[in-house]
Design a protein around this motif. Sequence first.
Motif, PDB file in Angstrom:
ATOM      1  N   ALA A  91      19.055   7.329  -1.486  1.00 34.43           N
ATOM      2  CA  ALA A  91      18.212   8.590  -1.619  1.00 34.43           C
ATOM      3  C   ALA A  91      16.815   8.184  -1.796  1.00 34.43           C
ATOM      4  N   ASP A  92      15.920   9.255  -1.622  1.00 31.45           N
ATOM      5  CA  ASP A  92      14.445   9.050  -2.090  1.00 31.45           C
ATOM      6  C   ASP A  92      14.428   9.241  -3.476  1.00 31.45           C
ATOM      7  N   ASN A 133       1.855  -2.590  -7.047  1.00 31.92           N
ATOM      8  CA  ASN A 133       1.106  -3.743  -6.885  1.00 31.92           C
ATOM      9  C   ASN A 133       0.406  -4.110  -8.201  1.00 31.92           C
ATOM     10  N   GLY A 160       1.513   1.869  -0.457  1.00 26.25           N
ATOM     11  CA  GLY A 160       2.373   2.377   0.621  1.00 26.25           C
ATOM     12  C   GLY A 160       4.047   2.474   0.054  1.00 26.25           C
ATOM     13  N   GLY A 161       4.805   2.443   0.924  1.00 26.95           N
ATOM     14  CA  GLY A 161       6.227   2.491   0.657  1.00 26.95           C
ATOM     15  C   GLY A 161       6.594   3.338  -0.668  1.00 26.95           C
ATOM     16  N   VAL A 162       7.595   2.993  -1.583  1.00 27.44           N
ATOM     17  CA  VAL A 162       8.060   3.555  -2.870  1.00 27.44           C
ATOM     18  C   VAL A 162       6.942   3.749  -3.643  1.00 27.44           C
ATOM     19  N   PRO A 175      14.527   1.006  -7.259  1.00 33.43           N
ATOM     20  CA  PRO A 175      14.425   0.665  -5.758  1.00 33.43           C
ATOM     21  C   PRO A 175      14.699  -0.569  -5.766  1.00 33.43           C
ATOM     22  N   ALA A 176      14.774  -0.985  -4.389  1.00 32.32           N
ATOM     23  CA  ALA A 176      15.046  -2.438  -4.151  1.00 32.32           C
ATOM     24  C   ALA A 176      13.635  -3.071  -4.190  1.00 32.32           C
ATOM     25  N   ILE A 177      13.285  -3.614  -5.370  1.00 30.70           N
ATOM     26  CA  ILE A 177      11.765  -4.341  -5.632  1.00 30.70           C
ATOM     27  C   ILE A 177      11.744  -5.313  -4.775  1.00 30.70           C
ATOM     28  N   SER A 178      10.562  -5.500  -3.972  1.00 31.79           N
ATOM     29  CA  SER A 178       9.997  -6.586  -3.067  1.00 31.79           C
ATOM     30  C   SER A 178      10.814  -6.719  -1.875  1.00 31.79           C
ATOM     31  N   VAL A 200       7.610  -4.151   1.824  1.00 30.27           N
ATOM     32  CA  VAL A 200       6.430  -5.118   2.314  1.00 30.27           C
ATOM     33  C   VAL A 200       6.279  -6.218   1.885  1.00 30.27           C
ATOM     34  N   TYR A 201       7.008  -6.463   0.494  1.00 30.79           N
ATOM     35  CA  TYR A 201       6.875  -8.006   0.036  1.00 30.79           C
ATOM     36  C   TYR A 201       7.805  -8.884   0.611  1.00 30.79           C
ATOM     37  N   PHE A 222      17.409   2.835   0.183  1.00 35.27           N
ATOM     38  CA  PHE A 222      16.737   3.997   0.937  1.00 35.27           C
ATOM     39  C   PHE A 222      17.238   4.080   2.462  1.00 35.27           C
ATOM     40  N   ASP A 244      21.233  -0.620   3.563  1.00 35.55           N
ATOM     41  CA  ASP A 244      21.041  -1.341   2.362  1.00 35.55           C
ATOM     42  C   ASP A 244      21.921  -0.708   1.159  1.00 35.55           C
TER      43      ASP A 244
HETATM   44  N1  AR6 Z   1      12.876   6.037  -2.320  1.00 35.09           N
HETATM   45  C1  AR6 Z   1      13.462   4.895  -2.549  1.00 35.09           C
HETATM   46  N2  AR6 Z   1      13.402   3.677  -1.791  1.00 35.09           N
HETATM   47  C2  AR6 Z   1      12.327   3.515  -0.963  1.00 35.09           C
HETATM   48  C3  AR6 Z   1      11.431   4.743  -0.904  1.00 35.09           C
HETATM   49  C4  AR6 Z   1      11.533   5.948  -1.729  1.00 35.09           C
HETATM   50  N3  AR6 Z   1      10.995   7.197  -1.520  1.00 35.09           N
HETATM   51  N4  AR6 Z   1      10.481   4.251  -0.100  1.00 35.09           N
HETATM   52  C5  AR6 Z   1      10.763   2.919   0.220  1.00 35.09           C
HETATM   53  N5  AR6 Z   1      11.899   2.519  -0.311  1.00 35.09           N
HETATM   54  P1  AR6 Z   1       8.328  -1.358  -0.895  1.00 35.09           P
HETATM   55  P2  AR6 Z   1       7.864  -4.034  -2.203  1.00 35.09           P
HETATM   56  C6  AR6 Z   1      12.209   1.295  -0.344  1.00 35.09           C
HETATM   57  O1  AR6 Z   1       7.587  -1.661   0.344  1.00 35.09           O
HETATM   58  O2  AR6 Z   1       8.397  -4.613  -1.158  1.00 35.09           O
HETATM   59  C7  AR6 Z   1       3.303  -0.855  -1.721  1.00 35.09           C
HETATM   60  O3  AR6 Z   1       2.321  -0.922  -0.909  1.00 35.09           O
HETATM   61  C8  AR6 Z   1      12.082   0.450   0.851  1.00 35.09           C
HETATM   62  O4  AR6 Z   1      13.034   0.707   1.862  1.00 35.09           O
HETATM   63  O5  AR6 Z   1       8.058   0.123  -1.307  1.00 35.09           O
HETATM   64  O6  AR6 Z   1       8.095  -4.264  -3.625  1.00 35.09           O
HETATM   65  C9  AR6 Z   1       3.159  -1.489  -3.230  1.00 35.09           C
HETATM   66  O7  AR6 Z   1       1.748  -0.760  -3.455  1.00 35.09           O
HETATM   67  C10 AR6 Z   1      12.397  -1.215   0.179  1.00 35.09           C
HETATM   68  O8  AR6 Z   1      13.912  -1.086   0.133  1.00 35.09           O
HETATM   69  O9  AR6 Z   1       7.990  -2.424  -2.288  1.00 35.09           O
HETATM   70  C11 AR6 Z   1       2.601  -3.078  -3.090  1.00 35.09           C
HETATM   71  O10 AR6 Z   1       1.446  -3.226  -2.543  1.00 35.09           O
HETATM   72  C12 AR6 Z   1      11.949  -0.735  -1.269  1.00 35.09           C
HETATM   73  O11 AR6 Z   1      11.871   0.448  -1.560  1.00 35.09           O
HETATM   74  C13 AR6 Z   1       4.096  -3.206  -2.069  1.00 35.09           C
HETATM   75  O12 AR6 Z   1       4.038  -2.192  -1.487  1.00 35.09           O
HETATM   76  C14 AR6 Z   1      10.961  -1.593  -1.610  1.00 35.09           C
HETATM   77  O13 AR6 Z   1       9.989  -1.532  -0.370  1.00 35.09           O
HETATM   78  C15 AR6 Z   1       5.282  -3.536  -2.972  1.00 35.09           C
HETATM   79  O14 AR6 Z   1       6.011  -3.983  -1.895  1.00 35.09           O
END
Ligand code: AR6
Length: 168
Positions: free
Chosen positions: A7-8, A22, A29-31, A112-115, A118-119, A149, A153
């Motif tokens: 889900a979102d 961050n 970006g991302g979540v 969410p799946a932290i890190s 993008v990380y 997401f 996953d």
């Molecule tokens: N709902 C659920 N999961 C999501 C959603 C959503 N709406 N959007 C993305 N995901 P990320 P990180 C998943 O990159 O790796 C940001 O810019 C995605 O598919 O969001 O911890 C922050 O500001 C992935 O599995 O977080 C930081 O700079 C998971 O969420 C940086 O990204 C985490 O992906 C953090 O990077």
Amino acid sequence: MIEIVCADITTLEVDAIVNAANTSLLGGGGVDGAIHAAAGPVLLDYCRTLDGCRSGEAKLTPGFDLPARRIIHTVGPVWKGGGHYEAPLLTACYRNSFEVALHYGVRSIAFPAISSGVYGYPKEQSAEIALSVMLEYEDRFERIIACCFSDRDAGLYRSVLKSLRVTQ
Ligand code: AR6
């Protein structure tokens, strides 16, 4: 009770959702971007007062326009090959988020799946950490939601949870 959903996370009606933020806590970006967009600009104003957040730590804000009442912002480690304390830092993200949640009386929480975006944290290893800590806290919450997401996953999470329960 651990639920794995695809889900979102911004749509979930729970006491708290966790944000993969961050260290600035000022959006991204991302979540993180999705949560700020759905919560509204007042979230950014509130976050400016928090003085950032270190990797592994967690800070709470209201949910503002989200269906979730609160947001717990945590900062995952950037994957640098595994030899830079990534695993203890990611474990700390989940533990500290749960501890903040308990402190504020949260009964239902979604992560969410932290890190793992993008990380760059390898997905299977990050799922093992996420679900191991969720199992530690399982008895202290009504609902713990692992919010994936993609179906892929979610499938990975289901198989990791199954193997962790067998070895428990
Ligand atoms: N709902 C659920 N999961 C999501 C959603 C959503 N709406 N959007 C993305 N995901 P990320 P990180 C998943 O990159 O790796 C940001 O810019 C995605 O598919 O969001 O911890 C922050 O500001 C992935 O599995 O977080 C930081 O700079 C998971 O969420 C940086 O990204 C985490 O992906 C953090 O990077």
